[in-house]
Every structure is written in structure tokens, then in C-alpha cells.
Write a protein that holds these residues in place. Sequence first.
Motif, PDB file in Angstrom:
ATOM      1  N   TYR A 163       0.816  -1.210   0.000  1.00 23.18           N
ATOM      2  CA  TYR A 163       0.000   0.000   0.000  1.00 23.18           C
ATOM      3  C   TYR A 163       0.854   1.266   0.000  1.00 23.18           C
ATOM      4  CZ  TYR A 163      -3.646  -3.248   1.596  1.00 23.18           C
ATOM      5  OH  TYR A 163      -4.523  -4.314   1.709  1.00 23.18           O
ATOM      6  N   TRP A 164       2.176   1.113   0.056  1.00 25.19           N
ATOM      7  CA  TRP A 164       3.023   2.277   0.244  1.00 25.19           C
ATOM      8  C   TRP A 164       2.922   3.275  -0.904  1.00 25.19           C
ATOM      9  CZ3 TRP A 164       4.870   5.383   3.464  1.00 25.19           C
ATOM     10  CH2 TRP A 164       5.920   6.255   3.161  1.00 25.19           C
ATOM     11  N   HIS A 165       2.743   2.793  -2.107  1.00 24.98           N
ATOM     12  CA  HIS A 165       2.700   3.692  -3.268  1.00 24.98           C
ATOM     13  C   HIS A 165       1.562   4.704  -3.144  1.00 24.98           C
ATOM     14  CE1 HIS A 165       3.356   5.068  -7.358  1.00 24.98           C
ATOM     15  NE2 HIS A 165       2.036   4.973  -7.559  1.00 24.98           N
ATOM     16  N   VAL A 166       0.368   4.238  -2.751  1.00 29.74           N
ATOM     17  CA  VAL A 166      -0.768   5.177  -2.661  1.00 29.74           C
ATOM     18  C   VAL A 166      -0.579   6.149  -1.483  1.00 29.74           C
ATOM     19  CG1 VAL A 166      -2.455   3.672  -3.784  1.00 29.74           C
ATOM     20  CG2 VAL A 166      -2.159   3.544  -1.295  1.00 29.74           C
ATOM     21  N   VAL A 167       0.140   5.704  -0.434  1.00 33.19           N
ATOM     22  CA  VAL A 167       0.367   6.583   0.718  1.00 33.19           C
ATOM     23  C   VAL A 167       1.386   7.665   0.371  1.00 33.19           C
ATOM     24  CG1 VAL A 167       1.201   6.684   3.104  1.00 33.19           C
ATOM     25  CG2 VAL A 167      -0.192   4.756   2.360  1.00 33.19           C
ATOM     26  N   SER A 168       2.467   7.287  -0.294  1.00 40.03           N
ATOM     27  CA  SER A 168       3.541   8.239  -0.582  1.00 40.03           C
ATOM     28  C   SER A 168       3.260   9.098  -1.807  1.00 40.03           C
ATOM     29  CB  SER A 168       4.864   7.496  -0.774  1.00 40.03           C
ATOM     30  OG  SER A 168       4.768   6.585  -1.867  1.00 40.03           O
ATOM     31  N   GLU A 169       2.618   8.519  -2.809  1.00 34.81           N
ATOM     32  CA  GLU A 169       2.396   9.240  -4.076  1.00 34.81           C
ATOM     33  C   GLU A 169       0.975   9.789  -4.212  1.00 34.81           C
ATOM     34  OE1 GLU A 169       4.899   9.833  -6.071  1.00 34.81           O
ATOM     35  OE2 GLU A 169       6.261   8.589  -4.874  1.00 34.81           O
ATOM     36  N   GLY A 170       0.058   9.171  -3.504  1.00 36.93           N
ATOM     37  CA  GLY A 170      -1.341   9.579  -3.660  1.00 36.93           C
ATOM     38  C   GLY A 170      -1.970   8.932  -4.884  1.00 36.93           C
ATOM     39  N   GLU A 221      -8.332  -0.214 -12.637  1.00 39.29           N
ATOM     40  CA  GLU A 221      -7.071   0.168 -11.983  1.00 39.29           C
ATOM     41  C   GLU A 221      -7.311   1.257 -10.939  1.00 39.29           C
ATOM     42  OE1 GLU A 221      -3.108   0.772 -10.883  1.00 39.29           O
ATOM     43  OE2 GLU A 221      -4.050  -0.929 -11.901  1.00 39.29           O
ATOM     44  N   LEU A 222      -8.120   2.261 -11.281  1.00 44.75           N
ATOM     45  CA  LEU A 222      -8.406   3.357 -10.356  1.00 44.75           C
ATOM     46  C   LEU A 222      -9.177   2.852  -9.132  1.00 44.75           C
ATOM     47  CD1 LEU A 222      -8.199   6.392  -9.805  1.00 44.75           C
ATOM     48  CD2 LEU A 222     -10.362   6.694 -11.055  1.00 44.75           C
ATOM     49  N   ASP A 223     -10.151   2.003  -9.364  1.00 45.70           N
ATOM     50  CA  ASP A 223     -10.916   1.424  -8.251  1.00 45.70           C
ATOM     51  C   ASP A 223      -9.987   0.646  -7.315  1.00 45.70           C
ATOM     52  OD1 ASP A 223     -13.232   2.497  -9.218  1.00 45.70           O
ATOM     53  OD2 ASP A 223     -13.949   0.649 -10.183  1.00 45.70           O
ATOM     54  N   GLY A 224      -9.041  -0.053  -7.914  1.00 47.58           N
ATOM     55  CA  GLY A 224      -8.072  -0.819  -7.119  1.00 47.58           C
ATOM     56  C   GLY A 224      -7.206   0.115  -6.261  1.00 47.58           C
ATOM     57  N   GLN A 225      -6.831   1.256  -6.840  1.00 45.09           N
ATOM     58  CA  GLN A 225      -6.039   2.246  -6.112  1.00 45.09           C
ATOM     59  C   GLN A 225      -6.825   2.801  -4.916  1.00 45.09           C
ATOM     60  OE1 GLN A 225      -2.665   3.473  -6.832  1.00 45.09           O
ATOM     61  NE2 GLN A 225      -2.765   1.493  -7.871  1.00 45.09           N
ATOM     62  N   LEU A 241      -9.259   1.359  -3.345  1.00 45.77           N
ATOM     63  CA  LEU A 241      -9.426   0.294  -2.348  1.00 45.77           C
ATOM     64  C   LEU A 241      -8.159   0.165  -1.492  1.00 45.77           C
ATOM     65  CD1 LEU A 241     -11.155  -1.964  -1.181  1.00 45.77           C
ATOM     66  CD2 LEU A 241     -10.192  -3.508  -2.912  1.00 45.77           C
ATOM     67  N   LYS A 242      -6.995   0.223  -2.168  1.00 48.97           N
ATOM     68  CA  LYS A 242      -5.731   0.190  -1.424  1.00 48.97           C
ATOM     69  C   LYS A 242      -5.619   1.380  -0.482  1.00 48.97           C
ATOM     70  CE  LYS A 242      -2.667  -2.481  -4.436  1.00 48.97           C
ATOM     71  NZ  LYS A 242      -1.387  -2.484  -5.183  1.00 48.97           N
ATOM     72  N   ASP A 243      -6.031   2.550  -0.977  1.00 48.65           N
ATOM     73  CA  ASP A 243      -5.960   3.752  -0.153  1.00 48.65           C
ATOM     74  C   ASP A 243      -6.872   3.613   1.077  1.00 48.65           C
ATOM     75  OD1 ASP A 243      -5.083   6.657   0.102  1.00 48.65           O
ATOM     76  OD2 ASP A 243      -7.259   6.871   0.170  1.00 48.65           O
ATOM     77  N   LEU A 244      -8.047   3.034   0.873  1.00 46.51           N
ATOM     78  CA  LEU A 244      -8.993   2.826   1.969  1.00 46.51           C
ATOM     79  C   LEU A 244      -8.396   1.902   3.046  1.00 46.51           C
ATOM     80  CD1 LEU A 244     -11.921   3.510   2.824  1.00 46.51           C
ATOM     81  CD2 LEU A 244     -12.633   1.376   1.730  1.00 46.51           C
ATOM     82  N   LYS A 245      -7.740   0.837   2.584  1.00 46.39           N
ATOM     83  CA  LYS A 245      -7.120  -0.111   3.527  1.00 46.39           C
ATOM     84  C   LYS A 245      -5.931   0.527   4.254  1.00 46.39           C
ATOM     85  CE  LYS A 245      -8.559  -4.347   1.199  1.00 46.39           C
ATOM     86  NZ  LYS A 245      -8.145  -5.566   0.470  1.00 46.39           N
ATOM     87  N   ALA A 246      -5.147   1.327   3.515  1.00 47.63           N
ATOM     88  CA  ALA A 246      -4.011   2.023   4.132  1.00 47.63           C
ATOM     89  C   ALA A 246      -4.510   3.006   5.199  1.00 47.63           C
ATOM     90  CB  ALA A 246      -3.195   2.762   3.069  1.00 47.63           C
ATOM     91  N   LYS A 247      -5.605   3.722   4.881  1.00 45.54           N
ATOM     92  CA  LYS A 247      -6.198   4.643   5.860  1.00 45.54           C
ATOM     93  C   LYS A 247      -6.647   3.891   7.108  1.00 45.54           C
ATOM     94  CE  LYS A 247      -9.368   7.594   4.625  1.00 45.54           C
ATOM     95  NZ  LYS A 247     -10.489   8.201   3.860  1.00 45.54           N
ATOM     96  N   ASN A 248      -7.212   2.720   6.906  1.00 42.45           N
ATOM     97  CA  ASN A 248      -7.672   1.911   8.030  1.00 42.45           C
ATOM     98  C   ASN A 248      -6.518   1.566   8.966  1.00 42.45           C
ATOM     99  OD1 ASN A 248      -9.544   0.255   9.540  1.00 42.45           O
ATOM    100  ND2 ASN A 248      -8.589  -1.515   8.572  1.00 42.45           N
ATOM    101  N   LYS A 282      -2.542   9.602   2.054  1.00 38.05           N
ATOM    102  CA  LYS A 282      -1.438  10.552   1.842  1.00 38.05           C
ATOM    103  C   LYS A 282      -1.643  11.816   2.667  1.00 38.05           C
ATOM    104  CE  LYS A 282       0.987  13.252  -1.679  1.00 38.05           C
ATOM    105  NZ  LYS A 282       2.288  13.125  -0.999  1.00 38.05           N
ATOM    106  N   HIS A 283      -2.885  12.310   2.747  1.00 37.10           N
ATOM    107  CA  HIS A 283      -3.168  13.494   3.564  1.00 37.10           C
ATOM    108  C   HIS A 283      -2.785  13.238   5.023  1.00 37.10           C
ATOM    109  CE1 HIS A 283      -6.343  14.979   0.482  1.00 37.10           C
ATOM    110  NE2 HIS A 283      -5.202  15.629   0.345  1.00 37.10           N
ATOM    111  N   ILE A 284      -3.156  12.082   5.523  1.00 38.72           N
ATOM    112  CA  ILE A 284      -2.862  11.735   6.926  1.00 38.72           C
ATOM    113  C   ILE A 284      -1.353  11.610   7.126  1.00 38.72           C
ATOM    114  CG2 ILE A 284      -3.181   9.997   8.724  1.00 38.72           C
ATOM    115  CD1 ILE A 284      -5.841   9.258   7.300  1.00 38.72           C
ATOM    116  N   TRP A 285      -0.684  10.923   6.200  1.00 37.48           N
ATOM    117  CA  TRP A 285       0.765  10.705   6.301  1.00 37.48           C
ATOM    118  C   TRP A 285       1.525  12.033   6.258  1.00 37.48           C
ATOM    119  CZ3 TRP A 285       3.330   6.419   7.592  1.00 37.48           C
ATOM    120  CH2 TRP A 285       4.707   6.391   7.393  1.00 37.48           C
ATOM    121  N   ASP A 286       1.136  12.911   5.333  1.00 35.86           N
ATOM    122  CA  ASP A 286       1.810  14.208   5.199  1.00 35.86           C
ATOM    123  C   ASP A 286       1.596  15.075   6.439  1.00 35.86           C
ATOM    124  OD1 ASP A 286       2.693  13.432   2.745  1.00 35.86           O
ATOM    125  OD2 ASP A 286       1.296  14.659   1.582  1.00 35.86           O
ATOM    126  N   PHE A 287       0.408  14.997   7.027  1.00 38.66           N
ATOM    127  CA  PHE A 287       0.123  15.757   8.246  1.00 38.66           C
ATOM    128  C   PHE A 287       1.054  15.297   9.377  1.00 38.66           C
ATOM    129  CE2 PHE A 287      -1.785  15.960  12.428  1.00 38.66           C
ATOM    130  CZ  PHE A 287      -2.188  17.281  12.532  1.00 38.66           C
TER     131      PHE A 287
END
Length: 250
Positions: A34-41, A58-62, A64-71, A92-97
Motif C-alpha cells: 500500500y506504500w505507493h498510494v500513501v507516498s504518491e497519492g 485500476e483506479l478502483d483498485g487504487q 481500495l488500497k488507499d482505503l485499507k491504508a487509511k484503516n 497521503k493526507h494523513i501521512w503528510d500531516f
Amino acid sequence: MASETFVQLAIPCFDGHYDHWNMLMENFLRSKEYWHVVSEGITEPTDNATMTQAQRTELDGQWLKDLKAKNYLFQAIDRSILETILCKDTSKHIWDFMKKKYQGSARAKRQQLQALRTEFETLQMRSGESIIDYFSQTMAIMNKMRIHGDKTEDVTIVEKILRSMTPAFNFVVCSIEESHDIDELSIDKLQSSLLVHERKFNQQEKEEQALKASTENHLATRGDRGRGRSRGRGRGNYDRGNQHQHQHQH
């Protein structure tokens, strides 16, 4: 079920030490892919109408990954901190904060810790300082260091105290080092041992001062008596001499 429980326990919880948590959490998110969606958005196309089915998938998959990373981030970060994060739209918003808020303070903490370590290393017991005061000063610095994340063990503190005592304690320090396993000697036990010796020193010093004062008084008294006898003999001789001279004249 068991593996799911293990995953939940493996989430690195933020404990205030940002650099350490950042490293653990990044590694955790990479292991989940999940790191790609967290670091790159997530980059969405400007025109959804022209997207192919593959791109939509592909976008839906992204997302979904973002949702799981947020969790995972929600579980890793304390609620009181999450409530201060204004935008939680993406991971990414949470990580950057978290990076913006805590990385700067982590750098300041490192600088403070370095200053405290220097103070701890250069600390020496002053002449006339009591064991209680020196231990209190040493532990006050060490407690501040631990608040800033220092992991110094008690044996290091014991060794530091033993090598920074005043020369008056040299014999005691050698005795303690020979009769104890320093690795097993607690700070409280060391303090108790040194307090016993300090009381002996103080008692011995009082007795020596009392003896010195007594000797000085005794010598002063003998001196006064000696001077008194000397004066008495002088006057007697003088009076007899005058009397003899007076008789001779007659």
C-alpha cells in the motif's frame, strides 16, 4: 482468524517518537503493498468519460488500497491526534500531516537529547555536595533524557556515578567495585551503600573536629597557667629584692 489477529497486533502504534514510528509504519505499509498510494497519492484522470474499463478497474483498485491504508493509519494513530487532522480524505493526507507536525519536533527532541547526554557525561560531584543531592541531580538529568526517548540502562548510570565521585570516596568506590557485580547493582542499592559511608565520614569528621577543639582548649589552658606562674614568680623575686635592698640601706 489467528493470522488476522496477528496482523492487527503487528500495526506499529504511534508513541510520540516519530522517526522510529515512521520507519516501522513505512515498512509495514510496503509489506501490504500500500506504500505507493500513501507516498504518491492517487492521480485521477481529468476526463472520466474517456477512461477505458481497464483504467477504471485500476483506479478502483487504487482507491481500495488507499482505503485499507487509511484503516491501518487510523488504528496506528491515537484518536486525540486524529481529531487534529483536518483533512482525512486520503492516506497521503494523513501521512503528510504526521510528517509536518511531528518530524520537526522529533528533530528538536534529538537536539535536546544530545545536550542532556553531554550534561550527563560531564557531570561531576562537587566537593562538599551530599550523596542525596548528587543522586537527585544525576537522576533528574537521566529522567529528562528518558522522556526524550533515551534507552540508557541503569548499569551505565551506576558506572557514571562511581567514576564521578569526589576523591574522598575513592576508597569506597574501589571497595564497592570489588565486592559487587556492577551489572547487578541497582541505583538504590548504590545510593544506600554510599550513604552509609557518608555518615561514617561525617561522624569521623565531627569527632576529629571535636578532638582538635579539645586539644586546642587544653593547650590554651596550660599556656595560661604557665604564664600565670611565671608572672607570680617574677613579682615575688622583685618584692624580695626590694625588701633586701631597703634593709641594707638602713
